[in-house]
Scaffold this active site. Structure first.
Site, PDB file in Angstrom:
ATOM      1  N   GLY A 114      50.190  25.337  -7.995  1.00 28.25           N
ATOM      2  CA  GLY A 114      50.728  24.749  -6.773  1.00 28.25           C
ATOM      3  C   GLY A 114      49.627  24.133  -5.937  1.00 28.25           C
ATOM      4  O   GLY A 114      48.588  23.717  -6.469  1.00 28.25           O
TER       5      GLY A 114
ATOM      6  N   ARG B 269      52.596  36.322   7.016  1.00 30.56           N
ATOM      7  CA  ARG B 269      52.188  36.520   5.616  1.00 30.56           C
ATOM      8  C   ARG B 269      52.864  37.754   5.042  1.00 30.56           C
ATOM      9  O   ARG B 269      53.191  37.825   3.863  1.00 30.56           O
ATOM     10  CB  ARG B 269      50.671  36.667   5.523  1.00 30.56           C
ATOM     11  CG  ARG B 269      49.911  35.407   5.886  1.00 30.56           C
ATOM     12  CD  ARG B 269      48.415  35.587   5.728  1.00 30.56           C
ATOM     13  NE  ARG B 269      47.668  34.399   6.120  1.00 30.56           N
ATOM     14  CZ  ARG B 269      47.209  34.179   7.354  1.00 30.56           C
ATOM     15  NH1 ARG B 269      47.454  35.045   8.321  1.00 30.56           N
ATOM     16  NH2 ARG B 269      46.538  33.084   7.625  1.00 30.56           N
TER      17      ARG B 269
ATOM     18  N   ASN C  72      56.275  38.308  -3.639  1.00 31.68           N
ATOM     19  CA  ASN C  72      54.968  38.044  -4.232  1.00 31.68           C
ATOM     20  C   ASN C  72      54.421  39.235  -5.006  1.00 31.68           C
ATOM     21  O   ASN C  72      53.662  39.062  -5.963  1.00 31.68           O
ATOM     22  CB  ASN C  72      53.987  37.564  -3.160  1.00 31.68           C
ATOM     23  CG  ASN C  72      54.227  36.099  -2.817  1.00 31.68           C
ATOM     24  OD1 ASN C  72      55.037  35.440  -3.462  1.00 31.68           O
ATOM     25  ND2 ASN C  72      53.522  35.595  -1.815  1.00 31.68           N
TER      26      ASN C  72
ATOM     27  N   ASN D  35      49.305  35.809  -0.863  1.00 25.87           N
ATOM     28  CA  ASN D  35      49.549  36.624   0.333  1.00 25.87           C
ATOM     29  C   ASN D  35      50.769  37.524   0.182  1.00 25.87           C
ATOM     30  O   ASN D  35      51.652  37.203  -0.602  1.00 25.87           O
ATOM     31  CB  ASN D  35      49.757  35.695   1.541  1.00 25.87           C
ATOM     32  CG  ASN D  35      48.434  35.258   2.124  1.00 25.87           C
ATOM     33  OD1 ASN D  35      47.549  36.075   2.357  1.00 25.87           O
ATOM     34  ND2 ASN D  35      48.282  33.958   2.345  1.00 25.87           N
TER      35      ASN D  35
ATOM     36  N   HIS E 271      43.803  39.976   6.311  1.00 27.94           N
ATOM     37  CA  HIS E 271      44.111  38.550   6.443  1.00 27.94           C
ATOM     38  C   HIS E 271      45.516  38.418   7.020  1.00 27.94           C
ATOM     39  O   HIS E 271      46.452  38.008   6.361  1.00 27.94           O
ATOM     40  CB  HIS E 271      44.030  37.906   5.062  1.00 27.94           C
ATOM     41  CG  HIS E 271      44.193  36.418   5.088  1.00 27.94           C
ATOM     42  ND1 HIS E 271      43.478  35.597   5.921  1.00 27.94           N
ATOM     43  CD2 HIS E 271      44.971  35.600   4.344  1.00 27.94           C
ATOM     44  CE1 HIS E 271      43.831  34.343   5.695  1.00 27.94           C
ATOM     45  NE2 HIS E 271      44.733  34.316   4.744  1.00 27.94           N
TER      46      HIS E 271
HETATM   47  N1  APR Z   1      53.637  33.022 -12.718  1.00 31.08           N
HETATM   48  C1  APR Z   1      52.881  31.910 -12.538  1.00 31.08           C
HETATM   49  N2  APR Z   1      53.039  31.061 -11.526  1.00 31.08           N
HETATM   50  C2  APR Z   1      54.016  31.313 -10.652  1.00 31.08           C
HETATM   51  C3  APR Z   1      54.839  32.445 -10.755  1.00 31.08           C
HETATM   52  C4  APR Z   1      54.617  33.332 -11.850  1.00 31.08           C
HETATM   53  N3  APR Z   1      55.351  34.427 -12.022  1.00 31.08           N
HETATM   54  N4  APR Z   1      55.700  32.431  -9.725  1.00 31.08           N
HETATM   55  C5  APR Z   1      55.436  31.336  -8.999  1.00 31.08           C
HETATM   56  N5  APR Z   1      54.412  30.651  -9.553  1.00 31.08           N
HETATM   57  C6  APR Z   1      53.824  29.391  -9.128  1.00 31.08           C
HETATM   58  C7  APR Z   1      54.815  28.402  -8.584  1.00 31.08           C
HETATM   59  O1  APR Z   1      55.537  27.781  -9.640  1.00 31.08           O
HETATM   60  C8  APR Z   1      53.934  27.424  -7.822  1.00 31.08           C
HETATM   61  O2  APR Z   1      53.529  26.332  -8.618  1.00 31.08           O
HETATM   62  O3  APR Z   1      52.921  29.568  -8.034  1.00 31.08           O
HETATM   63  C9  APR Z   1      52.725  28.281  -7.440  1.00 31.08           C
HETATM   64  C10 APR Z   1      52.530  28.426  -5.939  1.00 31.08           C
HETATM   65  O4  APR Z   1      52.240  27.183  -5.411  1.00 31.08           O
HETATM   66  P1  APR Z   1      52.736  26.682  -3.967  1.00 31.08           P
HETATM   67  O5  APR Z   1      54.186  26.987  -3.839  1.00 31.08           O
HETATM   68  O6  APR Z   1      52.249  25.300  -3.776  1.00 31.08           O
HETATM   69  O7  APR Z   1      51.984  27.688  -2.968  1.00 31.08           O
HETATM   70  P2  APR Z   1      50.436  27.578  -2.476  1.00 31.08           P
HETATM   71  O8  APR Z   1      50.385  26.827  -1.223  1.00 31.08           O
HETATM   72  O9  APR Z   1      49.589  27.174  -3.602  1.00 31.08           O
HETATM   73  O10 APR Z   1      50.184  29.109  -2.106  1.00 31.08           O
HETATM   74  C11 APR Z   1      50.127  30.100  -3.104  1.00 31.08           C
HETATM   75  O11 APR Z   1      48.498  31.412  -1.967  1.00 31.08           O
HETATM   76  O12 APR Z   1      47.601  31.028   0.124  1.00 31.08           O
HETATM   77  C12 APR Z   1      48.530  31.779  -0.610  1.00 31.08           C
HETATM   78  O13 APR Z   1      50.274  32.298   0.983  1.00 31.08           O
HETATM   79  C13 APR Z   1      49.936  31.509  -0.121  1.00 31.08           C
HETATM   80  O14 APR Z   1      50.994  33.230  -1.387  1.00 31.08           O
HETATM   81  C14 APR Z   1      50.738  31.844  -1.334  1.00 31.08           C
HETATM   82  C15 APR Z   1      49.809  31.452  -2.499  1.00 31.08           C
END
Ligand code: APR
Length: 308
Positions: free
Chosen positions: A13, A90, A97, A122, A177
């Site tokens: 992501g 968070r 999560n 988070n 955090h």
């Molecule tokens: N296995 C692998 N990837 C996964 C899974 C999983 N089981 N579940 C979700 N994902 C992927 C999603 O498909 C998505 O591409 O995790 C990615 C998260 O990306 P974003 O939604 O863009 O979130 P992002 O802004 O990158 O934040 C991710 O980091 O800073 C923290 O609070 C934030 O918890 C969040 C994490």
């Protein structure tokens, strides 16, 4: 002849893909991007790889939905999970999560039993605790990125307010955090001088609060996601410190076993980061009000861990 480092980023992501970008352009090693959504890690990896000829990096970048591609990684950065929406803290992300991180840790550690795990998902402190429990890894190999981000936000605000270069500003933020994080103006400096020499107390207090709300400020602007440039660049600072055995002194989220009067909890403190991962926890003497704020933050983290 040394081999290239292998860096896996789970979650393709905003944070994960941007971390992969920094890692490749800084030529830190071969990068594997993993995500649960089909096509996304492959597509982003291919796109990033195709910037190599222009940028001049020749590390490999691959994307996959299969953890076999991550085998024998030196470092695994976990960003998989949901980001916040406006109005969410968070901590509201805890249950969803935790399920995602549980799945990721089991798969990734089966492929890379000797890796360093850097957590970003988070609520960070609780996710680090979960990752350590599930991996069974020693505490020097499981830690999280938050302090560098919170500090770089504080540094940005201090530099802006004082009208000086960010290059001359250092700042320290301890604790969990979350909303209880503890920015420490007493350990924040401009060219080694106390920031109180440059800024009145009221301004410093405002910057402290803006730092605590730093993530929410961006969530409220973006509406559909949370911050990712500064978070991902902060992770890369940790990756570099480990790969190049830099012995950097950086605030990281680490397992405390009596240090700072806290036991069996993850929270942000300054550590020495090198080829051994967390090589040392640096204990600094806090004054009463700092100690109180730190304890409050540790208790908030503990509450979340109990909910797990
Ligand atoms: N296995 C692998 N990837 C996964 C899974 C999983 N089981 N579940 C979700 N994902 C992927 C999603 O498909 C998505 O591409 O995790 C990615 C998260 O990306 P974003 O939604 O863009 O979130 P992002 O802004 O990158 O934040 C991710 O980091 O800073 C923290 O609070 C934030 O918890 C969040 C994490």
């Amino acid at each position: 002849m040394g081999k290239r480092a292998k860096i896996t980023v789970v979650g393709a992501g905003n944070v994960g893909a941007t971390a992969a970008h920094w890692a490749a352009t800084r030529r830190l090693g071969d990068v594997v991007l993993v995500d649960i959504v089909e096509g996304i890690p492959q597509g982003k990896a291919l796109d990033l790889l195709q910037s190599g000829p222009v940028d001049g990096f020749d590390v490999s970048v691959v994307g996959s939905n299969d953890y076999a591609a991550t085998a024998n990684s030196d470092i695994v950065v976990v960003t998989a999970g949901l980001p916040r929406k406006p109005g969410m803290s968070r901590d509201d992300l805890l249950k969803k999560n935790a399920d995602i991180v549980g799945d990721v840790i089991r798969k990734v550690t089966a492929q890379s039993p000797n890796c360093f795990l850097i957590m970003v998902t988070n609520p960070l402190d609780a996710m680090c605790y979960l990752a350590k429990k599930l991996s069974g890894f020693p505490k020097n190999r499981v830690f999280g990125m938050a302090g560098i981000l919170d500090s770089t936000r504080f540094r940005t605000f201090i530099a802006q307010a004082a009208g000086v270069s960010v290059q001359d500003v250092d700042a320290l933020v301890l604790g969990g955090h979350g909303d209880t994080m503890v920015p420490l103006p007493r350990f924040s400096t401009i060219a080694g001088l106390p920031i109180s020499l440059f800024l009145p107390k009221e301004t410093i207090d405002k910057l402290v609060q803006r730092t605590r709300d730093g993530g929410a400020e961006i969530v409220n602007l973006l509406k559909a996601g949370s911050a990712y440039y500064a978070p991902s660049r902060s992770v890369i600072e940790m990756v570099e410190a480990i790969l190049f055995d830099q012995k950097r002194i950086l605030p990281c989220t680490v397992y405390l076993d009596g240090e700072y009067g806290a036991k069996d909890v993850y929270v942000g403190v300054p550590v020495k980061l090198g080829a051994g991962g967390v090589e040392k926890i640096i204990e600094i003497a806090l004054i009463d009000e700092e100690k109180k704020a730190f304890e409050k933050s540790v208790n908030a983290v503990r509450e979340l861990i109990t909910k797990l």
